[in-house]
Write a protein that holds these residues in place. Structure first.
Motif, PDB file in Angstrom:
ATOM      1  N   UNK A 304       0.849  -1.197   0.000  1.00 44.74           N
ATOM      2  CA  UNK A 304       0.000   0.000   0.000  1.00 44.74           C
ATOM      3  C   UNK A 304       0.878   1.237   0.000  1.00 44.74           C
ATOM      4  N   UNK A 305       0.567   2.170  -0.891  1.00 40.12           N
ATOM      5  CA  UNK A 305       1.284   3.450  -0.983  1.00 40.12           C
ATOM      6  C   UNK A 305       0.262   4.576  -0.885  1.00 40.12           C
ATOM      7  N   UNK A 306       0.527   5.519   0.027  1.00 39.77           N
ATOM      8  CA  UNK A 306      -0.393   6.646   0.257  1.00 39.77           C
ATOM      9  C   UNK A 306       0.332   7.968   0.092  1.00 39.77           C
ATOM     10  N   UNK A 307      -0.429   8.958  -0.305  1.00 39.68           N
ATOM     11  CA  UNK A 307       0.093  10.308  -0.352  1.00 39.68           C
ATOM     12  C   UNK A 307      -1.021  11.311  -0.081  1.00 39.68           C
ATOM     13  N   UNK A 308      -0.742  12.285   0.802  1.00 42.90           N
ATOM     14  CA  UNK A 308      -1.724  13.336   1.116  1.00 42.90           C
ATOM     15  C   UNK A 308      -1.047  14.696   0.976  1.00 42.90           C
ATOM     16  N   UNK A 309      -1.794  15.634   0.437  1.00 39.56           N
ATOM     17  CA  UNK A 309      -1.335  17.015   0.347  1.00 39.56           C
ATOM     18  C   UNK A 309      -2.390  17.866   1.047  1.00 39.56           C
ATOM     19  N   UNK A 310      -2.081  18.280   2.276  1.00 37.26           N
ATOM     20  CA  UNK A 310      -3.066  18.943   3.140  1.00 37.26           C
ATOM     21  C   UNK A 310      -2.696  20.392   3.390  1.00 37.26           C
TER      22      UNK A 310
END
Length: 336
Positions: A304-310
């Motif tokens: 699993x690979x995640x990325x968030x730009x908050x």
């Protein structure tokens, strides 16, 4: 001695059904709870909640849902005792003093040494609560508070293809709150000192009003895509965004010298010199974009690979946005 048995009753009504392609549910609830403080002049909480939700299958691939939630609440309680955390005098002194300290009501007997009626305002009165326990709440004026909360929501799900779907929802919430309270001098029987048989544990004398309004808007949206390569490799892709904004406006007004406690209005006060007005304004917004990839091989090896730009308006310019990546590996031993 402090608490009593309180009566509570709740009534619910619910109607559900369907009409054509639409399912609906309508429900309402009424609740009233009496207060637990034995010596309080008035204490209760009354709440009415109404909910309406629908779900419509417009097309085979498109579903639309709506929701309306309305809550109205009214509350009365002794001034300064809106919740247990504010029960300072009552709880503090009850726990602080030994059990043999005077707790109930003084007899208001005549004191020949001083020529006064002990703890009594006039001859023949029943006396006052001692400066302990219920004495901190028995003479407190009743404060009133009410609020209304409305939520409006809509959501949709579109199955664009068998493996590709889109979901989105929007919610708006509005809270209106009003509180009105009177603080006046309160007297108790002072057993701490023989020279002062009657004491005012509070000399406050003012009227206060609070108005508050809070509005929120929330949006969520994302895509889902599932892809299978032969029979052993499975990929799941998700990408989307969420955002929320909040506005808050609170006004507080206080004026000293209450003329008539039965008419709680600012026009019935005298202390204009000691009056105070304050206002609190808040305005903030947050937003985020995210993506996630899931992969599994024969259901045994997982990745699993995640990325968030908050981003948040609470931070200073230049630090409002940040990227947060993450990844994980898994092994399902049960598949061996």
């Amino acid at each position: 001695e402090i608490y009593k048995k309180a009566f509570q009753h709740t009534h619910n009504l619910s109607i559900s059904g369907n009409s054509g392609k639409t399912n609906y549910n309508i429900s309402t609830s009424y609740n009233k709870t009496d207060g637990l403080f034995k010596a309080a002049q008035s204490q209760y909480l009354e709440r009415v909640t109404t909910n309406l939700s629908t779900n419509t299958q417009i097309y085979k691939w498109l579903n639309i849902g709506t929701r309306i939630l309305y809550t109205e609440k009214e509350q009365e309680y002794p001034f300064g005792y809106s919740h247990s955390a504010s029960s300072g005098g009552l709880i503090y002194y009850t726990m602080r003093f030994p059990t043999f300290f005077p707790f109930g009501i003084s007899d208001g007997a005549y004191n020949e040494a001083t020529g006064t009626y002990l703890n009594a305002t006039t001859e023949g009165s029943k006396g006052l609560y001692f400066r302990h326990g219920n004495g901190f709440i028995a003479y407190a004026p009743t404060q009133q508070a009410s609020d209304e909360y409305l939520t409006l929501g809509v959501n949709m799900k579109a199955n664009i293809t068998k493996d590709f779907s889109f979901y989105a929802d929007y919610t708006r919430g509005v809270l209106n709150y009003v509180s009105k309270g009177i603080a006046q001098p309160q007297y108790v029987a002072n057993w701490w000192s023989a020279y002062s048989p009657k004491a005012a544990y509070t000399s406050s004398d003012y009227l206060e009003n609070t108005w508050l309004k809070k509005e929120t808007n929330t949006v969520n949206a994302y895509f889902d895509y599932k892809y299978k390569l032969k029979e052993d490799h499975t990929f799941n892709f998700k990408a989307g965004m969420n955002a929320e904004d909040l506005t808050y406006n609170s006004n507080y007004l206080k004026s000293l010298g209450v003329i008539n406690p039965n008419i709680p209005t600012m026009n019935q006060t005298t202390g204009n010199a000691g009056a105070s007005v304050s206002e609190t304004l808040k305005d903030r917004a947050t937003a985020g974009f995210f993506a996630r990839i899931n992969y599994d091989y024969k259901g045994k090896y997982l990745l699993e690979i995640n990325g968030r730009y908050d981003g948040s308006s609470l931070f200073k310019e230049g630090d409002k946005w940040a990227f947060f990546p993450s990844a994980s590996l898994g092994y399902r031993i049960s598949e061996e």
